[in-house]
Every structure is written in structure tokens, then in C-alpha cells.
Design an enzyme around this catalytic site. Structure first.
Site, PDB file in Angstrom:
ATOM      1  N   CYS A 116      49.861  48.577 -22.734  1.00  0.00           N
ATOM      2  CA  CYS A 116      48.849  47.644 -23.266  1.00  0.00           C
ATOM      3  C   CYS A 116      48.567  47.858 -24.749  1.00  0.00           C
ATOM      4  O   CYS A 116      47.917  47.021 -25.384  1.00  0.00           O
ATOM      5  CB  CYS A 116      47.563  47.738 -22.456  1.00  0.00           C
ATOM      6  SG  CYS A 116      47.830  47.523 -20.691  1.00  0.00           S
ATOM      7  N   HIS A 249      41.909  44.918 -26.528  1.00  0.00           N
ATOM      8  CA  HIS A 249      42.793  44.637 -25.392  1.00  0.00           C
ATOM      9  C   HIS A 249      41.948  44.032 -24.280  1.00  0.00           C
ATOM     10  O   HIS A 249      40.883  44.550 -23.926  1.00  0.00           O
ATOM     11  CB  HIS A 249      43.446  45.943 -24.941  1.00  0.00           C
ATOM     12  CG  HIS A 249      44.122  45.844 -23.615  1.00  0.00           C
ATOM     13  ND1 HIS A 249      44.955  44.805 -23.280  1.00  0.00           N
ATOM     14  CD2 HIS A 249      44.079  46.665 -22.523  1.00  0.00           C
ATOM     15  CE1 HIS A 249      45.396  44.987 -22.051  1.00  0.00           C
ATOM     16  NE2 HIS A 249      44.878  46.098 -21.568  1.00  0.00           N
ATOM     17  N   ASN A 279      44.351  40.656 -17.245  1.00  0.00           N
ATOM     18  CA  ASN A 279      44.948  41.662 -18.122  1.00  0.00           C
ATOM     19  C   ASN A 279      46.447  41.365 -18.245  1.00  0.00           C
ATOM     20  O   ASN A 279      47.198  41.533 -17.286  1.00  0.00           O
ATOM     21  CB  ASN A 279      44.714  43.053 -17.513  1.00  0.00           C
ATOM     22  CG  ASN A 279      45.252  44.172 -18.386  1.00  0.00           C
ATOM     23  OD1 ASN A 279      46.059  43.938 -19.288  1.00  0.00           O
ATOM     24  ND2 ASN A 279      44.812  45.390 -18.101  1.00  0.00           N
TER      25      ASN A 279
HETATM   26  O1  UT7 Z   1      45.122  47.882 -19.433  1.00  0.00           O
HETATM   27  C1  UT7 Z   1      44.450  49.024 -19.053  1.00  0.00           C
HETATM   28  C2  UT7 Z   1      44.520  49.029 -17.605  1.00  0.00           C
HETATM   29  N1  UT7 Z   1      43.422  49.094 -16.764  1.00  0.00           N
HETATM   30  C3  UT7 Z   1      42.121  48.997 -16.995  1.00  0.00           C
HETATM   31  O2  UT7 Z   1      41.612  48.821 -18.052  1.00  0.00           O
HETATM   32  C4  UT7 Z   1      41.249  49.128 -15.796  1.00  0.00           C
HETATM   33  C5  UT7 Z   1      40.113  50.098 -16.000  1.00  0.00           C
HETATM   34  N2  UT7 Z   1      39.291  50.203 -14.823  1.00  0.00           N
HETATM   35  C6  UT7 Z   1      38.560  49.178 -14.358  1.00  0.00           C
HETATM   36  O3  UT7 Z   1      38.563  48.097 -14.916  1.00  0.00           O
HETATM   37  C7  UT7 Z   1      37.707  49.428 -13.147  1.00  0.00           C
HETATM   38  O4  UT7 Z   1      37.709  50.800 -12.825  1.00  0.00           O
HETATM   39  C8  UT7 Z   1      38.181  48.602 -11.900  1.00  0.00           C
HETATM   40  C9  UT7 Z   1      37.906  47.136 -12.141  1.00  0.00           C
HETATM   41  C10 UT7 Z   1      39.651  48.820 -11.660  1.00  0.00           C
HETATM   42  C11 UT7 Z   1      37.397  49.043 -10.668  1.00  0.00           C
HETATM   43  O5  UT7 Z   1      36.010  48.912 -10.896  1.00  0.00           O
HETATM   44  P1  UT7 Z   1      35.048  50.121 -10.533  1.00  0.00           P
HETATM   45  O6  UT7 Z   1      33.695  49.659 -10.816  1.00  0.00           O
HETATM   46  O7  UT7 Z   1      35.546  51.341 -11.273  1.00  0.00           O
HETATM   47  O8  UT7 Z   1      35.255  50.254  -8.986  1.00  0.00           O
HETATM   48  P2  UT7 Z   1      35.761  51.503  -8.122  1.00  0.00           P
HETATM   49  O9  UT7 Z   1      37.199  51.797  -8.410  1.00  0.00           O
HETATM   50  O10 UT7 Z   1      34.778  52.612  -8.274  1.00  0.00           O
HETATM   51  O11 UT7 Z   1      35.644  50.932  -6.660  1.00  0.00           O
HETATM   52  C12 UT7 Z   1      34.386  50.618  -6.087  1.00  0.00           C
HETATM   53  C13 UT7 Z   1      34.626  50.052  -4.711  1.00  0.00           C
HETATM   54  C14 UT7 Z   1      35.576  50.906  -3.866  1.00  0.00           C
HETATM   55  O12 UT7 Z   1      35.121  50.854  -2.542  1.00  0.00           O
HETATM   56  P3  UT7 Z   1      34.281  52.084  -1.931  1.00  0.00           P
HETATM   57  O13 UT7 Z   1      35.176  53.281  -2.036  1.00  0.00           O
HETATM   58  O14 UT7 Z   1      33.050  52.199  -2.774  1.00  0.00           O
HETATM   59  O15 UT7 Z   1      33.997  51.638  -0.527  1.00  0.00           O
HETATM   60  C15 UT7 Z   1      36.895  50.155  -3.969  1.00  0.00           C
HETATM   61  O16 UT7 Z   1      37.720  50.369  -2.842  1.00  0.00           O
HETATM   62  O17 UT7 Z   1      35.276  48.756  -4.837  1.00  0.00           O
HETATM   63  C16 UT7 Z   1      36.416  48.732  -3.996  1.00  0.00           C
HETATM   64  N3  UT7 Z   1      37.384  47.792  -4.548  1.00  0.00           N
HETATM   65  C17 UT7 Z   1      37.330  46.475  -4.309  1.00  0.00           C
HETATM   66  N4  UT7 Z   1      36.513  45.733  -3.568  1.00  0.00           N
HETATM   67  C18 UT7 Z   1      36.726  44.413  -3.520  1.00  0.00           C
HETATM   68  C19 UT7 Z   1      38.415  48.056  -5.372  1.00  0.00           C
HETATM   69  N5  UT7 Z   1      39.051  46.905  -5.673  1.00  0.00           N
HETATM   70  C20 UT7 Z   1      38.405  45.926  -5.017  1.00  0.00           C
HETATM   71  C21 UT7 Z   1      38.581  44.539  -4.929  1.00  0.00           C
HETATM   72  N6  UT7 Z   1      37.718  43.812  -4.183  1.00  0.00           N
HETATM   73  N7  UT7 Z   1      39.565  43.874  -5.593  1.00  0.00           N
END
Ligand code: UT7
Length: 322
Positions: A116, A249, A279
Site C-alpha cells: 500500500c 492511503h 482499500n
Molecule cells: O492497507 C493497510 C491494510 N489494512 C488496514 O489498514 C486495516 C487496519 N485494521 C482495520 O482497519 C481494523 O482493525 C479492521 C477493520 C480490520 C477490524 O476492525 P476492529 O475494530 O479492529 O475489529 P476487530 O478485529 O477487533 O474485531 C472485532 C469483532 C471480532 O469479533 P469478536 O471476536 O469481538 O466476537 C471480529 O471477529 O468484529 C468481528 N469481525 C466482523 N464482524 C462482522 C471482523 N470482521 C467482521 C466483519 N463483519 N466483516
């Protein structure tokens, strides 16, 4: 004194937008539009049709950028394509783009693989070529088909990414354009965002899908984006208050807001287009730039701060007068 200026921008998104609800239904995901919008700001993305490659998307974006610059492919003497999803193992997407553009002048053409951060890496490299006097007109493109490396059963990643391309034409000028650039990497963090697969003996070994520790990436991104922004501002003797537009980004609206806050840049001065293309990795910064130029938000003479972060880990920024 030779400076590097952006003389034209272009971008391209393939096909129709695919909304969150449609994506969830198509792949039977345990997710919701509300979750995706609240956590990321993403409402839709574009997905390239089967057989459409990064160099195809790069071609469309490049044509728009060349037209905006009032140039033809024959004027270009350097082509850099930032991509992590090239058409082939080799030749490079840049070489294929050169052929598709009909540029037969022997322009140098190569890919940059910095995920990225690839577009800001490409800008920084092209700037050095142009300032040295060795090249006069560069096409720098970010082009990706990340849909090809997504695990559609992994709701934590597959809802985040999309396909697209963005391009700029950079030219030698006696007027300042690119003011300062910095790019960095720390490979010790390779495990938090990777596609850990290989081609070996005719088969894919390892894991061919994108894997990510989202929270670790989030924290790392906010820190290094603020650090590298301050680094390029310091190098140019400028402050964040002099930046007209922050163009980060486009990964997640929360990362962008947190970065802008750390830099004391108002949210309304931060370009956010991730909502309608997701993204798109190396394509996201030039996509956001081009859309804002064409919408008349970004004007000539304004100061822009472009910054990227991605797998590797890699990160970088370019401060420029548009
Ligand atoms: O180009 C660079 C690449 N990547 C990035 O910039 C991504 C950086 N990270 C992020 O944007 C965020 O961490 C995410 C959007 C990927 C995730 O958001 P978060 O607020 O950090 O959520 P989390 O990973 O802490 O997950 C919270 C909950 C989990 O469930 P439990 O364990 O609390 O029951 C996940 O399993 O959300 C769940 N979850 C979802 N739920 C519904 C993860 N993905 C999804 C989904 N829909 N698509």
C-alpha cells in the site's frame, strides 16, 4: 535547478460498484453493512471482471493522466507501476503497460512492490530520476486487483479491499512541485500483513490469500503515518498548518481520522474516498488524488501531503505543491 511537478492525474475503477449488502450476500458472509461502515467507512468497492489485470486498469488510468497532462505515451521516458498484484510473475506490469500504451521509445519500465506504500515509493523514485536530469517525463501508476488474493471466507479481510488504478504524469520543471519525500520499511513486521504463498514447481505452496492482524496493522499505521508526515514537513521547513490537503492511503476512515488528529489537520482537509472504492492498496492514493482534482477540490498551487503505509511493513510520504 530541476524540480518535479505533477502535470496530470488519472484513475480508473472497473465495472459497477458492489455494495456491502451485495458482497455479503454473494459470499454468504456473517457480516453486516452496519459493521463494515462503522469500522471502516467502506460502503462499496469495484471488482475487476475475470481476465482483467492490473496492467489493464493501469492503462485506463494512464490514458486519463496523459490526457490531463497534454502528453502522449511517446513523451514518457520512465514508467513505474506500483502493484502487489501484477499480471504475471514476470514480465512486470510496467513493461506490459508500456506495450499497451504503444510507447516504443524504450522508456524504462519496472514495478515497485511496496504494497500500500507502493505509490509514494514510486513517486519518490521517479522524483530522483527527474531531478538527476536523466529522465524528463515519468508515468507513476498504482494498480491493483486485490480481489484475486482475497479469501472470501475471511470476513475480517475480504470486505476491506477493492480493485482499481490511479496514475500521475511527472515532469521536469523549473518551478517547485515535489518538495520532500521519505520512505521507510521494517521487515520485522512482515507477519501482520502478508500473502505468504509461493509458486514452486508449478504449484502454489503456502497460503495464497491475504492474511492480516487488523488491530496490529491499525496501531502501526497511525503511528508511522504521523511520524513520516512530520519528517517530510520538517525537511521542507513547513508545518501541518500549511497543508491544504492530506491524502492518506485509503484503508480505513478511522485510521485517516486518527492520523489527521495527530497532525492537527482538520478532518475537512483530509481527502477520504475509501467509502466508494475500499482499500485498493497502491492505487488508493492516486485514486483519491485524481478524484479530488477532477471534482475541483484540489487546485493548482495548493500544498498536498500524500502518505502511505502497508505490508512489509513499508511507509512513506511526499509533500508537494500541486
Ligand atoms: O492497507 C493497510 C491494510 N489494512 C488496514 O489498514 C486495516 C487496519 N485494521 C482495520 O482497519 C481494523 O482493525 C479492521 C477493520 C480490520 C477490524 O476492525 P476492529 O475494530 O479492529 O475489529 P476487530 O478485529 O477487533 O474485531 C472485532 C469483532 C471480532 O469479533 P469478536 O471476536 O469481538 O466476537 C471480529 O471477529 O468484529 C468481528 N469481525 C466482523 N464482524 C462482522 C471482523 N470482521 C467482521 C466483519 N463483519 N466483516
Amino acid at each position: 535547478m530541476i524540480y518535479t511537478r505533477i502535470s496530470g492525474t488519472g484513475s480508473y475503477l472497473p465495472g459497477e460498484p458492489v455494495g456491502n449488502a451485495a458482497l455479503i450476500a454473494a459470499h454468504g458472509l456473517d457480516s453486516s453493512d452496519e459493521w463494515i461502515v462503522e469500522r471502516t467507512g467502506i460502503r462499496s468497492r469495484h471488482l475487476a471482471a475475470a481476465g482483467v489485470t492490473s496492467s489493464d486498469l493501469a492503462l485506463e488510468a494512464s490514458r486519463h493522466a496523459l490526457q490531463a497532462a497534454g502528453r502522449t505515451a511517446a513523451d514518457v521516458d520512465l514508467i513505474i507501476v506500483a502493484t502487489s498484484t501484477p499480471d504475471y510473475v514476470f514480465p512486470s506490469a510496467a513493461a506490459l503497460l508500456q506495450s499497451k500504451l504503444g510507447n516504443i521509445n524504450g522508456a524504462a519500465a519496472f514495478d515497485v512492490q511496496a504494497v500500500c506504500s507502493g505509490f509514494v515509493y514510486g513517486l519518490t523514485i521517479a522524483d530522483k530520476f527527474i531531478r538527476s536530469g536523466s529522465h524528463k517525463c515519468a508515468l507513476v501508476v498504482g494498480a491493483e486487483v486485490f480481489s484475486r488474493i482475497l479469501d472470501w471466507k475471511d470476513r475480517g479481510t475480504c470486505v476491506l479491499f477493492g480493485d482499481g488504478a490511479g496514475a500521475v504524469v511527472l515532469e521536469a520543471s523549473d518551478q517547485p512541485g515535489l518538495l520532500s519525500s521519505a520512505f521507510h520499511a521494517d521487515g520485522s513486521h512482515h507477519g501482520i500483513l502478508s500473502v505468504p504463498g509461493q509458486l514452486c514447481g508449478g504449484v502454489v505452496t503456502g497460503d495464497p490469500f491475504l492474511r492480516m492482524d487488523g488491530q496490529a496493522v491499525f496501531k502501526f499505521a497511525v503511528k508511522v503515518l504521523a511520524d513520516v508526515a512530520n519528517e517530510v514537513l520538517g525537511a521542507a521547513g513547513m508545518t501541518a498548518a500549511q497543508v491544504d490537503w492530506l491524502i492518506p492511503h485509503q484503508a480505513n476512515v478511522r485510521i485517516m481520522q486518527a492520523t489527521a488528529k495527530r497532525l492537527h489537520i482538520a478532518p475537512e482537509n483530509c481527502i477520504v474516498t475509501v467509502g466508494h472504492h475500499g482499500n485498493t492498496s497502491a492505487a488508493s492514493i492516486p485514486l483519491a488524488l485524481d478524484e479530488s482534482v477532477r471534482a475541483g477540490r484540489i487546485q493548482r498551487g495548493q500544498h498536498l501531503l500524500l502518505e502511505g503505509v502497508g505490508g512489509g511493513f513499508t511507509w512513506g510520504a511526499t509533500l508537494l505543491k500541486f
